[in-house]
Design a protein around this motif. Sequence first.
Motif, PDB file in Angstrom:
ATOM      1  N   GLY A 184       0.922  -1.137   0.177  1.00 15.19           N
ATOM      2  CA  GLY A 184       0.025  -0.027   0.043  1.00 15.19           C
ATOM      3  C   GLY A 184       0.785   1.106   0.112  1.00 15.19           C
ATOM      4  O   GLY A 184       0.472   2.637   0.045  1.00 15.19           O
ATOM      5  N   GLY A 185       2.245   1.089  -0.305  1.00 11.99           N
ATOM      6  CA  GLY A 185       2.963   2.268  -0.374  1.00 11.99           C
ATOM      7  C   GLY A 185       3.575   2.560   0.999  1.00 11.99           C
ATOM      8  O   GLY A 185       3.622   2.045   1.993  1.00 11.99           O
ATOM      9  N   GLY A 186       4.645   3.386   1.068  1.00  9.14           N
ATOM     10  CA  GLY A 186       5.542   3.965   2.132  1.00  9.14           C
ATOM     11  C   GLY A 186       6.538   2.871   2.447  1.00  9.14           C
ATOM     12  O   GLY A 186       6.570   1.654   1.777  1.00  9.14           O
ATOM     13  N   SER A 187       7.310   3.236   3.330  1.00 11.02           N
ATOM     14  CA  SER A 187       8.422   2.323   3.685  1.00 11.02           C
ATOM     15  C   SER A 187       8.915   2.459   5.243  1.00 11.02           C
ATOM     16  O   SER A 187       8.478   3.501   5.725  1.00 11.02           O
ATOM     17  N   VAL A 188       9.325   1.308   5.875  1.00 14.56           N
ATOM     18  CA  VAL A 188       9.945   1.354   7.296  1.00 14.56           C
ATOM     19  C   VAL A 188      11.294   0.998   7.420  1.00 14.56           C
ATOM     20  O   VAL A 188      11.585  -0.051   6.626  1.00 14.56           O
ATOM     21  N   VAL A 189      11.997   1.608   8.218  1.00 21.29           N
ATOM     22  CA  VAL A 189      13.439   1.049   8.271  1.00 21.29           C
ATOM     23  C   VAL A 189      13.270   0.444   9.414  1.00 21.29           C
ATOM     24  O   VAL A 189      13.119   0.535  10.600  1.00 21.29           O
ATOM     25  N   LYS A 190      13.825  -0.884   9.553  1.00 18.70           N
ATOM     26  CA  LYS A 190      13.997  -1.875  10.659  1.00 18.70           C
ATOM     27  C   LYS A 190      15.180  -1.649  11.360  1.00 18.70           C
ATOM     28  O   LYS A 190      16.185  -2.140  11.030  1.00 18.70           O
ATOM     29  N   ALA A 191      15.240  -0.729  12.224  1.00 12.87           N
ATOM     30  CA  ALA A 191      16.564  -0.402  13.038  1.00 12.87           C
ATOM     31  C   ALA A 191      17.212  -1.475  13.767  1.00 12.87           C
ATOM     32  O   ALA A 191      16.705  -2.220  14.405  1.00 12.87           O
ATOM     33  N   ARG A 192      18.604  -1.323  13.478  1.00 11.58           N
ATOM     34  CA  ARG A 192      19.353  -2.370  14.143  1.00 11.58           C
ATOM     35  C   ARG A 192      20.255  -1.654  15.369  1.00 11.58           C
ATOM     36  O   ARG A 192      20.709  -1.868  16.338  1.00 11.58           O
ATOM     37  N   LEU A 193      20.173  -0.085  15.050  1.00  3.67           N
ATOM     38  CA  LEU A 193      20.986   0.911  15.855  1.00  3.67           C
ATOM     39  C   LEU A 193      20.419   2.099  15.623  1.00  3.67           C
ATOM     40  O   LEU A 193      19.955   2.561  14.681  1.00  3.67           O
ATOM     41  N   LEU A 194      19.969   2.756  16.611  1.00  9.15           N
ATOM     42  CA  LEU A 194      19.109   3.860  16.901  1.00  9.15           C
ATOM     43  C   LEU A 194      19.886   4.844  17.696  1.00  9.15           C
ATOM     44  O   LEU A 194      20.036   4.720  18.765  1.00  9.15           O
ATOM     45  N   THR A 195      20.420   5.948  17.236  1.00 13.56           N
ATOM     46  CA  THR A 195      21.537   6.712  18.266  1.00 13.56           C
ATOM     47  C   THR A 195      21.041   8.153  18.339  1.00 13.56           C
ATOM     48  O   THR A 195      21.011   8.885  17.461  1.00 13.56           O
ATOM     49  N   CYS A 196      21.181   8.916  19.391  1.00 16.01           N
ATOM     50  CA  CYS A 196      20.592  10.170  19.764  1.00 16.01           C
ATOM     51  C   CYS A 196      22.119  10.885  19.484  1.00 16.01           C
ATOM     52  O   CYS A 196      22.994  10.372  20.097  1.00 16.01           O
ATOM     53  N   VAL A 197      22.083  11.665  18.448  1.00 12.99           N
ATOM     54  CA  VAL A 197      23.352  12.626  18.237  1.00 12.99           C
ATOM     55  C   VAL A 197      23.190  13.920  18.316  1.00 12.99           C
ATOM     56  O   VAL A 197      23.567  14.604  17.506  1.00 12.99           O
ATOM     57  N   GLU A 198      22.162  14.439  19.207  1.00  8.69           N
ATOM     58  CA  GLU A 198      21.896  15.908  19.474  1.00  8.69           C
ATOM     59  C   GLU A 198      23.189  16.728  19.576  1.00  8.69           C
ATOM     60  O   GLU A 198      23.946  16.443  20.333  1.00  8.69           O
ATOM     61  N   GLY A 199      23.217  17.681  19.079  1.00 13.29           N
ATOM     62  CA  GLY A 199      24.526  18.583  18.943  1.00 13.29           C
ATOM     63  C   GLY A 199      25.330  18.347  17.822  1.00 13.29           C
ATOM     64  O   GLY A 199      26.408  19.068  17.548  1.00 13.29           O
ATOM     65  N   MET A 200      25.182  17.195  17.098  1.00 14.70           N
ATOM     66  CA  MET A 200      26.039  17.118  15.900  1.00 14.70           C
ATOM     67  C   MET A 200      25.788  18.067  14.674  1.00 14.70           C
ATOM     68  O   MET A 200      24.815  18.470  14.782  1.00 14.70           O
ATOM     69  N   ASN A 201      26.743  18.341  14.197  1.00 13.73           N
ATOM     70  CA  ASN A 201      26.929  19.647  12.950  1.00 13.73           C
ATOM     71  C   ASN A 201      26.021  18.828  11.920  1.00 13.73           C
ATOM     72  O   ASN A 201      26.749  18.092  11.055  1.00 13.73           O
ATOM     73  N   LEU A 202      24.712  19.121  11.603  1.00 21.37           N
ATOM     74  CA  LEU A 202      24.193  18.441  10.562  1.00 21.37           C
ATOM     75  C   LEU A 202      24.624  18.803   9.222  1.00 21.37           C
ATOM     76  O   LEU A 202      24.718  17.884   8.128  1.00 21.37           O
ATOM     77  N   PRO A 203      24.707  20.081   9.035  1.00 22.63           N
ATOM     78  CA  PRO A 203      25.517  20.256   7.564  1.00 22.63           C
ATOM     79  C   PRO A 203      26.710  19.805   7.233  1.00 22.63           C
ATOM     80  O   PRO A 203      27.003  19.431   5.995  1.00 22.63           O
ATOM     81  N   LEU A 204      27.563  19.701   8.335  1.00 23.59           N
ATOM     82  CA  LEU A 204      28.774  18.878   7.878  1.00 23.59           C
ATOM     83  C   LEU A 204      28.670  17.427   7.783  1.00 23.59           C
ATOM     84  O   LEU A 204      29.374  16.883   6.735  1.00 23.59           O
ATOM     85  N   LEU A 205      27.780  16.889   8.374  1.00 23.81           N
ATOM     86  CA  LEU A 205      27.566  15.485   8.009  1.00 23.81           C
ATOM     87  C   LEU A 205      27.088  15.405   6.444  1.00 23.81           C
ATOM     88  O   LEU A 205      27.323  14.619   5.712  1.00 23.81           O
ATOM     89  N   GLU A 206      26.236  16.298   6.117  1.00 27.52           N
ATOM     90  CA  GLU A 206      25.582  16.443   4.861  1.00 27.52           C
ATOM     91  C   GLU A 206      26.733  16.394   3.763  1.00 27.52           C
ATOM     92  O   GLU A 206      26.698  15.643   2.764  1.00 27.52           O
ATOM     93  N   GLN A 207      27.654  17.532   4.249  1.00 32.54           N
ATOM     94  CA  GLN A 207      28.744  17.571   3.341  1.00 32.54           C
ATOM     95  C   GLN A 207      29.634  16.357   3.328  1.00 32.54           C
ATOM     96  O   GLN A 207      30.022  15.965   2.215  1.00 32.54           O
ATOM     97  N   ALA A 208      29.623  15.718   4.409  1.00 32.20           N
ATOM     98  CA  ALA A 208      30.389  14.429   4.402  1.00 32.20           C
ATOM     99  C   ALA A 208      30.108  13.375   3.442  1.00 32.20           C
ATOM    100  O   ALA A 208      30.662  12.459   2.901  1.00 32.20           O
ATOM    101  N   ILE A 209      28.638  13.154   3.620  1.00 29.28           N
ATOM    102  CA  ILE A 209      27.897  12.309   2.818  1.00 29.28           C
ATOM    103  C   ILE A 209      28.302  12.575   1.299  1.00 29.28           C
ATOM    104  O   ILE A 209      28.558  11.518   0.602  1.00 29.28           O
TER     105      ILE A 209
END
Length: 123
Positions: A84-109
Amino acid sequence: MMLPKPGIYHFPWEVSAGQVPDGGSLRTFGRLCLYDIIQSRVTLTAQHGSDQHQIFVCTKLVEPIQAQVGSLYTVLGELEHQKGGGSVVKARLLTCVEGMNLPLLEQAIREQRTYQRERVGSQ
């Protein structure tokens, strides 16, 4: 013993747009906006331009978790397309990374993808 694949980084907007194959190992990120403890499901959101994207994450394999609504999380898991559409990620690791520099992560990717394309192209 076969270990699971390490997971390729995908931007949340790629995951929500269906650009990741079913069963594929992936890493992604987003802000936790909802934790449904009954269904063992977390909703992550990410802003890209003017669009808001949602990713649903099954947390059965990583519970119990102390979900912090509004905090930034990364998830490693396998993507499952739903009937019926949509998707789900079956997590094997879920980590809180509050404070991480998100623009820098996007640039690194993006840099990692460029490097891997160049590496494949030179072989």
